[in-house]
Motif scaffolding. Structure first.
Motif: not given
Length: 170
Positions: A3-9, A41-46, A92-95, A116-117
């Motif tokens: 799933x692709x996401x783009x920043x909402x400036x 996935x929905x939790x954005x992990x990885x 999930x916590x460290x990027x 969350x979403x």
């Protein structure tokens, strides 16, 4: 499938802060930036995050200081117009990822709150993040320094990031 996401400036901010003369804090932001995320996935992990900021858009609410930050003493915006971050992992916590400022790339770790979403009134799915971290500016070639007559350092070596990002599901 990713799933692709783009920043909402309009609902995001890329800020930083630094100690001035070791007695106060100066805040600034990059006004022009872009970020994307790709997740499985929905939790954005990885998830994979890519971020770019235009150095020329730096804003500390002081024109002279902004001009100095864009000069060869600091970012050298003419030669290095962008700074970038490319993630290598997110638990999930460290990027964790590679930050490039000027011609220096170093791995950094950012503390990340995934809030969350939610679906907005226009049926767009949004995801929100609060990201903090710090770097030593001298590690990235931002080495300008000065000392007051009393011996105080004018600008701290430690730069703190305060980043709020909202993404729109594509």
């Amino acid at each position: 499938m990713a799933t692709k996401w783009k920043v909402d400036e309009s609902h995001s901010e890329v800020g930083f802060k630094v100690k001035h003369m070791m007695i106060s804090t100066v805040k600034g932001a990059f006004e022009e930036f872009d970020a994307t995320a790709e997740t499985e996935n929905d939790d954005f992990k990885n998830a994979k995050f890519d971020f770019t900021a235009k150095v020329d858009s730096i804003n500390t609410k002081n024109e002279d200081r902004d001009t100095h930050l864009k000069s060869e003493d600091f970012f050298n915006a003419e030669k290095y117009p962008e700074l970038t971050f490319k993630s290598t992992s997110f638990d999930g916590n460290k990027l964790v990822g590679d930050l490039t400022i000027k011609d220096v790339t170093k791995e950094i770790t950012l503390n990340t709150d995934f809030n969350g979403t939610a679906v907005d009134p226009y049926e767009q799915t949004k995801a929100g993040f609060e990201i903090t971290g710090k770097i030593n500016r001298k590690d990235f070639g931002l080495t300008w320094s000065a000392v007051t007559e009393a011996g105080s350092i004018v600008v701290s070596d430690t730069i703190q990031f305060v980043i709020d990002l909202q993404f729109i599901k594509q």
